[in-house]
Design a protein around this motif. Structure first.
Motif, PDB file in Angstrom:
ATOM      1  N   GLY A   1      44.477  41.434  39.636  1.00 19.86           N
ATOM      2  CA  GLY A   1      45.041  42.360  40.505  1.00 19.86           C
ATOM      3  C   GLY A   1      45.502  43.683  39.863  1.00 19.86           C
ATOM      4  N   ASN A   2      46.005  44.540  40.607  1.00 23.72           N
ATOM      5  CA  ASN A   2      46.331  45.880  40.199  1.00 23.72           C
ATOM      6  C   ASN A   2      45.317  46.684  39.145  1.00 23.72           C
ATOM      7  OD1 ASN A   2      48.940  45.120  41.089  1.00 23.72           O
ATOM      8  ND2 ASN A   2      49.773  44.645  39.372  1.00 23.72           N
ATOM      9  N   LEU A   3      44.026  46.501  39.949  1.00 25.98           N
ATOM     10  CA  LEU A   3      43.086  47.478  39.403  1.00 25.98           C
ATOM     11  C   LEU A   3      42.751  48.575  40.168  1.00 25.98           C
ATOM     12  CD1 LEU A   3      40.316  44.895  37.893  1.00 25.98           C
ATOM     13  CD2 LEU A   3      42.155  46.075  36.672  1.00 25.98           C
ATOM     14  N   ALA A   4      42.801  49.851  39.651  1.00 27.03           N
ATOM     15  CA  ALA A   4      42.901  50.955  40.618  1.00 27.03           C
ATOM     16  C   ALA A   4      41.642  51.908  40.438  1.00 27.03           C
ATOM     17  CB  ALA A   4      44.053  51.956  40.642  1.00 27.03           C
ATOM     18  N   ILE A   5      41.249  52.357  41.429  1.00 33.27           N
ATOM     19  CA  ILE A   5      40.109  53.718  41.319  1.00 33.27           C
ATOM     20  C   ILE A   5      40.819  54.923  41.806  1.00 33.27           C
ATOM     21  CG2 ILE A   5      37.962  54.760  42.135  1.00 33.27           C
ATOM     22  CD1 ILE A   5      37.052  51.680  42.491  1.00 33.27           C
ATOM     23  N   ILE A   6      40.789  55.942  41.030  1.00 30.19           N
ATOM     24  CA  ILE A   6      41.370  57.128  41.460  1.00 30.19           C
ATOM     25  C   ILE A   6      40.272  57.954  41.705  1.00 30.19           C
ATOM     26  CG2 ILE A   6      42.448  59.157  40.716  1.00 30.19           C
ATOM     27  CD1 ILE A   6      44.275  57.570  38.853  1.00 30.19           C
ATOM     28  N   THR A   7      40.269  58.706  42.951  1.00 30.13           N
ATOM     29  CA  THR A   7      39.125  59.434  43.426  1.00 30.13           C
ATOM     30  C   THR A   7      39.629  60.903  44.063  1.00 30.13           C
ATOM     31  OG1 THR A   7      37.275  59.675  44.838  1.00 30.13           O
ATOM     32  CG2 THR A   7      38.989  58.478  45.704  1.00 30.13           C
ATOM     33  N   ASP A   8      39.105  61.969  43.748  1.00 28.23           N
ATOM     34  CA  ASP A   8      39.240  63.487  44.404  1.00 28.23           C
ATOM     35  C   ASP A   8      38.960  63.182  45.723  1.00 28.23           C
ATOM     36  OD1 ASP A   8      39.914  66.179  44.545  1.00 28.23           O
ATOM     37  OD2 ASP A   8      37.473  66.190  44.586  1.00 28.23           O
ATOM     38  N   LEU A   9      39.323  63.962  46.621  1.00 24.53           N
ATOM     39  CA  LEU A   9      38.809  64.024  47.916  1.00 24.53           C
ATOM     40  C   LEU A   9      37.591  65.238  48.516  1.00 24.53           C
ATOM     41  CD1 LEU A   9      41.848  63.636  50.111  1.00 24.53           C
ATOM     42  CD2 LEU A   9      39.808  61.936  49.925  1.00 24.53           C
ATOM     43  N   ASP A  10      37.887  66.230  48.019  1.00 22.28           N
ATOM     44  CA  ASP A  10      36.925  67.496  48.625  1.00 22.28           C
ATOM     45  C   ASP A  10      35.950  67.666  47.647  1.00 22.28           C
ATOM     46  OD1 ASP A  10      39.027  68.448  50.627  1.00 22.28           O
ATOM     47  OD2 ASP A  10      40.226  69.025  48.982  1.00 22.28           O
ATOM     48  N   GLU A  11      34.673  67.390  48.174  1.00 23.12           N
ATOM     49  CA  GLU A  11      33.551  67.489  47.640  1.00 23.12           C
ATOM     50  C   GLU A  11      33.420  66.234  46.579  1.00 23.12           C
ATOM     51  OE1 GLU A  11      32.849  69.905  49.963  1.00 23.12           O
ATOM     52  OE2 GLU A  11      34.674  70.800  48.762  1.00 23.12           O
ATOM     53  N   THR A  12      33.895  65.305  46.869  1.00 23.19           N
ATOM     54  CA  THR A  12      34.125  63.958  45.972  1.00 23.19           C
ATOM     55  C   THR A  12      33.779  63.116  47.161  1.00 23.19           C
ATOM     56  OG1 THR A  12      35.109  64.684  44.120  1.00 23.19           O
ATOM     57  CG2 THR A  12      34.901  62.461  44.514  1.00 23.19           C
ATOM     58  N   ILE A  13      34.657  62.823  48.057  1.00 15.85           N
ATOM     59  CA  ILE A  13      34.673  62.080  49.148  1.00 15.85           C
ATOM     60  C   ILE A  13      34.252  62.920  50.753  1.00 15.85           C
ATOM     61  CG2 ILE A  13      35.658  60.233  50.545  1.00 15.85           C
ATOM     62  CD1 ILE A  13      34.899  59.665  47.618  1.00 15.85           C
ATOM     63  N   LEU A  14      34.876  63.892  50.620  1.00 17.95           N
ATOM     64  CA  LEU A  14      34.877  64.733  51.797  1.00 17.95           C
ATOM     65  C   LEU A  14      34.091  65.993  51.636  1.00 17.95           C
ATOM     66  CD1 LEU A  14      38.674  64.591  52.990  1.00 17.95           C
ATOM     67  CD2 LEU A  14      36.751  62.926  53.667  1.00 17.95           C
TER      68      LEU A  14
ATOM     69  N   LYS B   1      36.639  45.776  49.093  1.00 14.40           N
ATOM     70  CA  LYS B   1      36.363  44.365  49.311  1.00 14.40           C
ATOM     71  C   LYS B   1      36.268  43.399  48.213  1.00 14.40           C
ATOM     72  CE  LYS B   1      33.519  45.274  53.403  1.00 14.40           C
ATOM     73  NZ  LYS B   1      32.256  45.120  54.167  1.00 14.40           N
ATOM     74  N   LYS B   2      35.772  44.154  46.855  1.00 18.48           N
ATOM     75  CA  LYS B   2      36.024  43.696  45.733  1.00 18.48           C
ATOM     76  C   LYS B   2      37.585  43.329  45.099  1.00 18.48           C
ATOM     77  CE  LYS B   2      31.318  44.622  44.393  1.00 18.48           C
ATOM     78  NZ  LYS B   2      30.412  45.010  43.366  1.00 18.48           N
ATOM     79  N   GLY B   3      38.331  44.128  45.534  1.00 14.06           N
ATOM     80  CA  GLY B   3      39.801  43.788  45.243  1.00 14.06           C
ATOM     81  C   GLY B   3      40.437  45.175  44.330  1.00 14.06           C
ATOM     82  N   PHE B   4      39.599  46.095  44.411  1.00 15.00           N
ATOM     83  CA  PHE B   4      40.184  47.422  44.049  1.00 15.00           C
ATOM     84  C   PHE B   4      40.826  48.057  44.788  1.00 15.00           C
ATOM     85  CE2 PHE B   4      36.396  46.228  41.619  1.00 15.00           C
ATOM     86  CZ  PHE B   4      36.727  46.274  40.270  1.00 15.00           C
ATOM     87  N   THR B   5      42.116  48.684  44.214  1.00 18.59           N
ATOM     88  CA  THR B   5      42.945  49.722  45.078  1.00 18.59           C
ATOM     89  C   THR B   5      42.532  51.170  45.023  1.00 18.59           C
ATOM     90  OG1 THR B   5      44.747  48.319  44.919  1.00 18.59           O
ATOM     91  CG2 THR B   5      45.203  50.163  45.663  1.00 18.59           C
TER      92      THR B   5
ATOM     93  N   ASN C   1      30.663  46.441  38.723  1.00 12.45           N
ATOM     94  CA  ASN C   1      30.013  45.021  38.707  1.00 12.45           C
ATOM     95  C   ASN C   1      30.187  44.528  37.337  1.00 12.45           C
ATOM     96  OD1 ASN C   1      29.385  45.016  41.494  1.00 12.45           O
ATOM     97  ND2 ASN C   1      27.127  45.613  40.989  1.00 12.45           N
ATOM     98  N   GLU C   2      30.359  45.395  36.554  1.00 13.07           N
ATOM     99  CA  GLU C   2      30.548  44.797  34.987  1.00 13.07           C
ATOM    100  C   GLU C   2      32.064  44.415  34.683  1.00 13.07           C
ATOM    101  OE1 GLU C   2      29.451  48.355  32.776  1.00 13.07           O
ATOM    102  OE2 GLU C   2      27.365  48.123  33.102  1.00 13.07           O
ATOM    103  N   ILE C   3      33.052  44.620  35.541  1.00  5.13           N
ATOM    104  CA  ILE C   3      34.311  44.059  35.306  1.00  5.13           C
ATOM    105  C   ILE C   3      34.359  42.699  36.002  1.00  5.13           C
ATOM    106  CG2 ILE C   3      36.711  44.301  36.421  1.00  5.13           C
ATOM    107  CD1 ILE C   3      36.128  47.386  36.494  1.00  5.13           C
ATOM    108  N   SER C   4      34.947  41.704  35.053  1.00  6.12           N
ATOM    109  CA  SER C   4      34.832  40.221  35.454  1.00  6.12           C
ATOM    110  C   SER C   4      35.434  40.039  36.546  1.00  6.12           C
ATOM    111  CB  SER C   4      34.995  39.532  34.299  1.00  6.12           C
ATOM    112  OG  SER C   4      36.644  39.737  34.185  1.00  6.12           O
ATOM    113  N   LYS C   5      35.102  38.905  37.276  1.00  8.67           N
ATOM    114  CA  LYS C   5      35.894  38.417  38.411  1.00  8.67           C
ATOM    115  C   LYS C   5      37.332  37.939  38.121  1.00  8.67           C
ATOM    116  CE  LYS C   5      31.931  37.327  41.231  1.00  8.67           C
ATOM    117  NZ  LYS C   5      31.440  36.022  42.077  1.00  8.67           N
ATOM    118  N   LYS C   6      37.480  37.575  37.008  1.00  6.99           N
ATOM    119  CA  LYS C   6      38.511  37.138  36.626  1.00  6.99           C
ATOM    120  C   LYS C   6      39.548  38.175  36.068  1.00  6.99           C
ATOM    121  CE  LYS C   6      40.692  34.325  32.418  1.00  6.99           C
ATOM    122  NZ  LYS C   6      40.402  33.927  31.171  1.00  6.99           N
ATOM    123  N   GLU C   7      39.351  39.272  35.793  1.00 10.77           N
ATOM    124  CA  GLU C   7      40.057  40.518  35.697  1.00 10.77           C
ATOM    125  C   GLU C   7      40.405  41.073  36.944  1.00 10.77           C
ATOM    126  OE1 GLU C   7      40.524  44.778  33.189  1.00 10.77           O
ATOM    127  OE2 GLU C   7      38.542  43.419  33.091  1.00 10.77           O
TER     128      GLU C   7
END
Length: 270
Positions: free
Chosen positions: A79-92, A137-141, A69-75
């Motif tokens: 586009g091209n803003l990414a979130i990198i996530t691990d899977l095991d014990e982070t998401i799964l 939904k906010k636009g992050f890949t 939420n601290e990242i501005s809508k303008k930024e």
């Protein structure tokens, strides 16, 4: 004659006592070593049964949402803003395979792990699905950078799609091929995207400065990154396995007996 017999009896009793004591010690040690596969029973129960674990997961994803939420809508519109996530014990949540191995008194092996991932029956870590859906939904890949083998992409995608996670396709799943280090994969993503956040349960999920380091060096590297925790780096709880456990044994193969000895020697009492 009685004195001589008495001495023989006394010696026999002494030797028998020493023998039984030795057997008792060996039995205690063998129980400790034999039950090496049971070492994770409390961490797994904590993950499956404690409300505290769930609270920590929700806390991590709530904090992650606040940071986005601290990242501005303008930024974001650029586009091209990414979130990198691990899977095991982070998401799964993979606590099921650990629990099953304990029930069957088996050790974790690559074969057992692959058998688990192939069935595509995992569930999500509390809060993970809602957070990633919100971020998308906010636009992050979203990129899933995991040390699951590349042969597990197909079965893993079934899990991701069943959980209705965003960017659930092969192009967004960067799994292990030649090396367990995730640095090259992160660098690949960074060529086309600005990485605004990384999520993981293992410090290797964030930077390569944590890889193959001693316990003391991992502490130092963690302190250096103090400002990033809870900001760009979001950590999920995992007391069952990870590099912290490998660091206990200096990243070398140890027997069950050696592991037990090392764990006891590392304990800090008062």
């Amino acid at each position: 004659m009685k004195t001589k017999n008495t001495n023989y009896i006394a010696l026999a009793i002494l030797f028998l006592t020493l023998f039984l004591h030795s057997k008792e010690i060996n039995a205690q040690e063998s129980i400790a070593y034999k039950n090496e596969s049971q070492v994770t029973i409390f961490p797994i129960l904590w993950q499956q049964m404690s409300a505290e674990y769930r609270a920590l997961c929700y806390q991590a994803f709530n904090l992650a949402s606040l940071r986005l939420n601290e990242i501005s809508k303008k930024e974001i519109k650029k586009g091209n803003l990414a979130i990198i996530t691990d899977l095991d014990e982070t998401i799964l949540d993979n606590s099921y395979v650990g629990a099953q191995l304990i029930k069957e008194n088996k050790q974790m092996t690559d074969e057992e792990w692959n058998r688990w991932t192939a069935v595509s029956k995992t569930t999500a870590v509390p809060g993970a699905v809602a957070f990633l859906q919100e971020a998308s939904k906010k636009g992050f890949t979203i990129f899933y950078v995991s040390n699951r083998d590349t042969t597990a992409v197909k079965s893993t995608l079934i899990d991701l799609k069943n959980l209705q996670l965003p960017n659930a396709d092969a192009s967004h799943c960067l799994f292990k091929s030649n090396t367990s280090s995730k640095e090259i994969r992160r660098t690949t993503i960074a060529k086309d995207y600005k990485i605004v956040m990384l999520l993981g349960d293992n410090l290797n999920d964030f930077k390569n400065t944590f890889e193959k380091k001693s316990i003391a060096d991992r502490f130092t590297a963690t302190d250096i990154e103090q400002e990033q925790w809870g900001k760009k780096f979001i950590v999920l709880p995992n007391a069952t396995y990870g590099e912290w456990a490998n660091a206990l044994y200096d990243y070398t193969h140890k027997t069950d007996e050696e592991k037990e000895k090392i764990r006891r020697e590392l304990l800090k009492g008062y």
